[in-house]
Design a protein around this motif. Sequence first.
Motif, mmCIF file in Angstrom:
data_model
loop_
_atom_site.group_PDB
_atom_site.id
_atom_site.type_symbol
_atom_site.label_atom_id
_atom_site.label_comp_id
_atom_site.label_asym_id
_atom_site.label_seq_id
_atom_site.Cartn_x
_atom_site.Cartn_y
_atom_site.Cartn_z
ATOM 1 N N SER A 86 0.927 -1.387 -0.094
ATOM 2 C CA SER A 86 -0.096 0.068 0.060
ATOM 3 C C SER A 86 0.909 1.089 0.048
ATOM 4 N N THR A 136 2.579 6.656 -6.833
ATOM 5 C CA THR A 136 1.799 7.602 -7.165
ATOM 6 C C THR A 136 1.913 9.115 -7.073
ATOM 7 N N ILE A 146 1.300 4.142 -2.986
ATOM 8 C CA ILE A 146 0.977 5.700 -2.564
ATOM 9 C C ILE A 146 2.019 6.484 -2.722
ATOM 10 N N PHE A 193 -7.910 6.531 -8.586
ATOM 11 C CA PHE A 193 -7.980 6.392 -7.239
ATOM 12 C C PHE A 193 -8.886 5.273 -6.257
#
Length: 326
Positions: free
Chosen positions: A276, A283, A280, A300
């Motif tokens: 995760s 991105t 993130i 998203f």
Amino acid sequence: MASPRLKYLSLGVLVFQTTSLVLTMRYSRTLQAEGPRYLASSAVVVAEVMKILTCVLLVFKEHSYSMRALNSVLRQEIIHKPVETLKLAIPSGIYTLQNNLLYVALSNLDAATYQVTYQLKILTTALFSVSMLGRRLGVYQWLSLLILMAGVALVQWPSDSASEKEAPSAGSQFVGLAAVLVACFSSGFAGVYFEKILKESKQSVWVRNIQLGMFGLVFGLFGMMAYDGERVRESGMFQGYNTITWTVVALQALGGLVIAAVIKYADNILKGFATSLSIILSTLISYFLLQDFDPTSVFFLGAVLVIAATFLYGYEGKPSPNPSRA
């Protein structure tokens, strides 16, 4: 039980390796520089050499830095057991293909889209585990695989702004997606096949990685000469290499070994956190630093579903406090 400090160190290493490899590889494949770009096939070959040398050093360390013991182990486990060694040819060939495909994917997809889509390897690994190892999946795991597929589909969903902005690159987007999908299937099959071999033998995981690396080097050299032979003969296999290229090669070579070393300290929840955080970070860095990614609300939503599926797949239901039978 591993100490909390060791667990969080493992988390940090996992996040750093997965994020830095993807971002540096993407940057190296899109960087506008003078002269020819480095050959992806050459980088795969050099990474295999690094991996072999690192594993030899680790076996050397395991045997108290004795050259005689190292020589004996390598002869006994590799040369005197040709059938066991040959078993590694299949996963090694697939891993070599996969490593080349990752360069193709990151030459055509931004790091964030690649990171989310590549989580489909959870699905392929699960399916191959069921068919090859006879593993049984629980309700939560099957549910997580459905959520995962939905999340990846949303991430790949074309948006109006993207189609207007990137119409000329629609073909390259398809090439990148195809490369990721094939890499997911190859990763799932090779990973489960390798796990099966490890369970059937008592060899050191580092010796097994030396065997993988040897075949990987042969397959990699063959692939390099088949696809880039003319360019290698013209400018050499190290054409276009710079500091970033060597960083990518080192991360690819040592990353898998680092993960193998720390994974025993990281439980499924921690691995979910690592995935995760990596998504993130990829991105954010793709958007703010590389500036090659324009996230949409659909992206998203898909990313959230993929992250949720990753956690759900590693979730283990608590046993009933009053079992009905002993």
